[in-house]
Design an enzyme around this catalytic site. Structure first.
Site, PDB file in Angstrom:
ATOM      1  N   GLU A  78      55.574  86.303   8.644  1.00  0.00           N
ATOM      2  CA  GLU A  78      54.782  86.862  10.385  1.00  0.00           C
ATOM      3  C   GLU A  78      55.507  88.378  10.338  1.00  0.00           C
ATOM      4  OE1 GLU A  78      57.107  84.912  13.226  1.00  0.00           O
ATOM      5  OE2 GLU A  78      56.263  86.347  14.684  1.00  0.00           O
ATOM      6  N   ASP A 116      56.690  83.705  19.532  1.00  0.00           N
ATOM      7  CA  ASP A 116      55.466  84.019  18.685  1.00  0.00           C
ATOM      8  C   ASP A 116      55.706  83.370  17.333  1.00  0.00           C
ATOM      9  OD1 ASP A 116      54.419  85.726  20.420  1.00  0.00           O
ATOM     10  OD2 ASP A 116      55.300  87.618  19.626  1.00  0.00           O
TER      11      ASP A 116
END
Ligand code: TSJ
Length: 655
Positions: free
Chosen positions: A442, A519
């Site tokens: 990510e 997130d």
């Protein structure tokens, strides 16, 4: 499992033949039998990792469940005590305490010291689950630093104690009582396990599943470790019907009532509960044989699928929703379906890669017969439900056909066929999928460190960021055009949905590397949900992992070390102080993967020699799917509730 059992019997036979005259035969058998367990623990409990540690609890609880199945017990408690000691209690008849003819010892002692003594007591309780359960007491004993068993029976409390499989206290009456039951307390042996810390959620999930599968049995799961006390009492009169309601809790059912069907033949029985959802295109079939989860499916699932397709096609023709030339496929009949199947049989054969697939073909016939009869009857009696299900299947069929045509017209020109790799993928040199790893990372800066830090011979990196498509509402064909997921589909090389072909997969380790923040949790949920819905064999084969990056960095002068949790942080700080409380250790928290340089990332998270990977289980994926549905689905209330409930835990999300 079946294989293990044969091996166990052989070991027992072997040890009884080698009688040494200085000792009683039974004693020799005890020592050699349990010594074998300590020599090769993996053979008995699968592994000595966290999974094996939790398996000990399941082995013990299975015995209490057997007593419940026999009709003598309706209350089981499972407690994690201080020091990760486990206590399991039931209110059954209590393990027999009378003297056994063969050994001259009380049955209670024999159960825990002779491998596989369990089934020999031949109570009705072992009929159904026989050969599968009721045998683990001695294995758990062998792998415990200590174990104590108390039996409440005949107005008395009987007690035996053991240490690493050896009896340290013969059966003794220690008091009187007016109740009956069995109580087992054990501490897993740190010499035998990589780590002896229990995860409450893992046990809780398993106990909830057992409570669903054994309607009417109350199971209390409790964590009594100081500072993390919690408990839940689970009790489902509706059994697997309530299991289906639980799985669908955040979806919108197509019909209010869960359809329940049951039937038996000779010593076998099958029960099936199912419900369709209008806001799902997804198929969830959760199956069990003798209360053991069979994620690889098998004969019981085949029986269900066959009957479902046949009944729906026949009913559709009969009520004229399907025209003569129409036909709905098996996949069409299962779009939006949630189904739990539970079969019980005397000699379950487990097959497949992970021994998690039921091989008994008579279960295909039994489930097929039950569903054929009972579902047809249900649809006749509930025509509105029948119509809704048929219309959903017909829509699925039309959508599938349209998607196929659309795909065929562009197929030849797409990168999927050409084998071209996406820009976002930094591939590895190795070509054997069994040796290749794909890190899904990510964010840009973390991806940069991962690319620099990796061993490019066998580690590939795929960068991913931003919000992804809402997989809930998308059918497989849309994903081909999605710019976030398409590179992943291309990189993996095995297609998607109906066309997924695991033989084409390019990596056998797919590692999600994301931050331990909101997130990161979001991305992980999305990816797991995506894999679960469109590439489920990846999860079933155990190819998907979560990287475990460190949480803390500890520095003393020029020495730096990292810790992966709070307990380890304290331990390492202690070590670094070297017994001197005045030494200052600087402790900082890693805020994200992006903060680590290439070296740090390799050392702590990517180097196969030193890293920790957490294998994603089907249960993890189901949990992710649930959360995803809450976050992305049509229902507003559950989403609001979830966000409120989880706001305070947002930093600890782990699935
Ligand atoms: F695994 C175990 F052995 F440690 C264990 C056994 C653990 C726990 C929590 C419970 C049990 C257990 C065993 N609960 N209930 C029983 N029941 C019997 O062993 C039993 C009792 C009576 C009779 C009978 O025929 O009278 C037969 C059996 C098998």
């Amino acid at each position: 499992m079946a294989e293990e059992r044969n091996e166990l019997n052989e070991l027992n036979e072997l040890s009884t033949t080698q009688t040494d005259h200085e000792y009683g035969a039974s004693e020799i058998q005890v020592l050699e039998g349990l010594e074998a367990v300590r020599k090769r623990p993996g053979m008995y409990i699968g592994s000595t990792s966290s999974s094996g540690l939790h398996h000990l609890v399941y082995e013990i609880v299975d015995n209490a469940i057997d007593e419940a199945l026999a009709g003598y017990c309706d209350h089981i408690t499972v407690e994690i005590l201080d020091g990760d000691v486990i206590k399991v209690t039931d209110n059954g008849r209590g393990v027999p305490v009378d003297i056994q003819a063969q050994t001259g010892r009380p049955a209670l002692e024999v159960v825990y010291t002779v491998l596989h003594a369990g089934g020999k007591f031949g109570g009705g309780g072992y009929k159904v689950s026989g050969g599968l359960h009721g045998v683990g007491g001695s294995v758990v004993n062998a792998l415990s630093e200590w174990m104590e068993v108390r039996v409440y029976k005949n107005g008395q409390i009987y007690e035996v104690k053991f240490s690493r499989g050896n009896m340290t206290q013969e059966m003794t009456v220690v008091g009187s009582t007016d109740r009956t039951g069995t109580e087992v307390v054990f501490k897993p042996d740190p010499e035998m396990f990589d780590d002896t810390v229990y995860d409450y959620e893992t046990l809780h999930r398993r106990m909830r599943e057992q409570a669903f599968l054994n309607a009417g049995v109350r199971i209390l799961m409790a964590d009594r470790r100081p500072g993390q006390e919690q408990e839940e009492s689970m009790h489902y009169e509706g059994g697997i019907r309530e299991f289906v309601t639980f799985i669908n809790q955040n979806k919108s059912p197509l019909h209010e009532q869960v359809i329940y069907m049951a039937g038996s033949k000779e010593d076998s029985m099958a029960e099936i509960a199912l419900q369709y959802c209008e806001d799902s295109y997804n198929e969830i079939i959760v199956s069990f044989a003798n209360n053991v989860h069979t994620p690889e499916g098998g004969m019981h699932e085949e029986g269900l699928k066959r009957a479902l397709t046949n009944v729906l096609n026949a009913y559709g023709k009969k009520v004229k929703i399907l025209k003569d030339e129409d036909k709905v496929s098996g996949d069409d009949c299962r779009e939006g379906l949630t189904c739990v199947i539970s079969v019980k049989l005397t000699e379950a054969q487990f097959e497949g890669q992970t021994k998690a697939k039921l091989g008994n073909s008579e279960m295909r016939t039994l489930v097929n017969n039950v569903v054929s009869d009972k579902l047809e009857q249900f649809l006749e009696e509930n025509p509105a439900v029948g119509k809704a299900i048929l219309e959903k299947a017909l829509m699925a069929s039309r959508a599938r056909e349209a998607a196929r045509k659309a795909r065929e017209s562009v197929r030849r020109k797409t990168a999927l066929e050409s084998g071209q790799m996406p820009d976002k993928l930094q591939d590895c040199n190795e070509r054997d999928p069994a040796l290749c790893e794909l890190y899904i990372v990510e964010g840009d800066s973390a991806a940069g460190s991962a690319i620099d830090g990796r061993d490019s011979r066998f580690q590939a990196i795929l960068a991913m960021w931003g919000k992804m498509l809402n997989v809930e509402k998308a059918r497989a064909d849309k994903i081909y055009g999605n710019d976030k997921l398409y590179p992943l589909v291309l990189g993996l090389g095995a297609g998607i949905g109906d066309e997924f072909n695991i033989d084409k997969l390019r990596y056998h380790k797919i590692i999600i590397m994301s931050d331990a923040d909101v997130d990161g949790a979001h991305i992980r949920t999305l990816l797991l949900t995506f894999f679960f819905r469109y590439m489920r064999p990846l999860i079933e084969r155990g190819y998907v992992y979560s990287a475990v990056p460190p949480l803390y960095k500890l520095t003393r002068g020029k020495t730096t070390r990292v810790a992966y949790d709070d307990i380890q942080r304290e331990k390492i700080a202690e070590e670094m102080r070297g017994g001197n409380p005045n030494v200052k250790i600087d402790i900082s928290r890693f805020k994200g993967l992006g903060e680590m340089d290439a070296h740090e990332l390799w050392d702590t998270t990517m180097n196969p020699e030193t890293r920790t990977l957490r294998r994603i289980t089907l249960e993890d994926a189901v949990a992710a799917d649930n959360i995803f549905t809450i976050l992305m689905g049509e229902k507003v209330e559950p989403r609001k509730e979830w966000i409120e409930e989880n706001a305070k835990y947002a930093l600890n999300l782990d699935y």
